[in-house]
Write a protein that holds these residues in place. Sequence first.
Motif: not given
Length: 304
Positions: A136-137, A247-254, A292-295
């Motif tokens: 995560g870091d 956790m807005y910054s913890n989305i995930f890019s496809i 924790g979220l998506l990333r």
Amino acid sequence: MLKLNIQNETSRLRAVVLGTAKSNGDEPALDQVYDPKSREHIIAGTYPKTEDMIIEMEAVANVFKKYNVQVFRPKTIENYNQIFARDIAFVIEDKFIKSNILPDREREIEAIEHVIQQIAPENVIKFPEKVHIEGGDVMPWNDYIFVGVYTGDNYPDLITARTNGYAVEALKDLFPNKKVKSFELRKSNTNARENALHLDCCFQPIGTNKAILHKNGFLIEDEYNWLVNFFGKENIFEISKEEMYNMYSNIFSISETVVISERNFTRLNTWLRQQGFVVEEVPYTEIAKQEGLLRCSTMPLIRD
């Protein structure tokens, strides 16, 4: 064999490890939790239920299926939290790097041994014990590797400090052609709104030149400003303390144009669509209760 390839956070995803909530175990005792947010929910009686988290993770698995992404899942260990796949290892270029994780969580890596066996052994890296590092870091971003660290004297007292100064040196040695840029993060064992557990809790690049940022997650203003200058103010979505907590910054890019995001992130999702992104919305509020979220729950193995 898996031909690993990760150069950045947003190129088209082809293969990923997605954690599992199948046998998450009972609610932990207060002295067993690793982060202030889980503690809050235990005290409030709102700690997430396994069945709810399974539903949330399957929603993500279905999005991956829609985009023809190969998905690996950990083998189930009874009564064991295996949601956050990003913590236990990460990929940069063709290297699979095992994290030096909290001792209580070491069995998590065993559960993805069936994945590791498909990787050329010389590309599976384990740093020396003094190198504390969690996925995560660590953010590969083309020529750069961005790393969240904590180097304060009270590092040993902070269970929320997961990556140390030795990690920065180890990454520089392993990737001499990359620019390794570290950022000191704000840590708290007790206040979730003042704690950036990992770099991806207060920053994430999206698309080709945009980023989500939370200023207070960074201990040193100049380091935050460096990111603002690097991406350009007009390309940054600055999130509030409450949004960081959620956790807005913890989305995930496809891909560079497709992201998975939590369905309640209305302000962010609206902005993303205005910027031309396709936003695949999923329910993930229960998992978010464990900071924790998506990333955090995904570990990319191959991107184009």
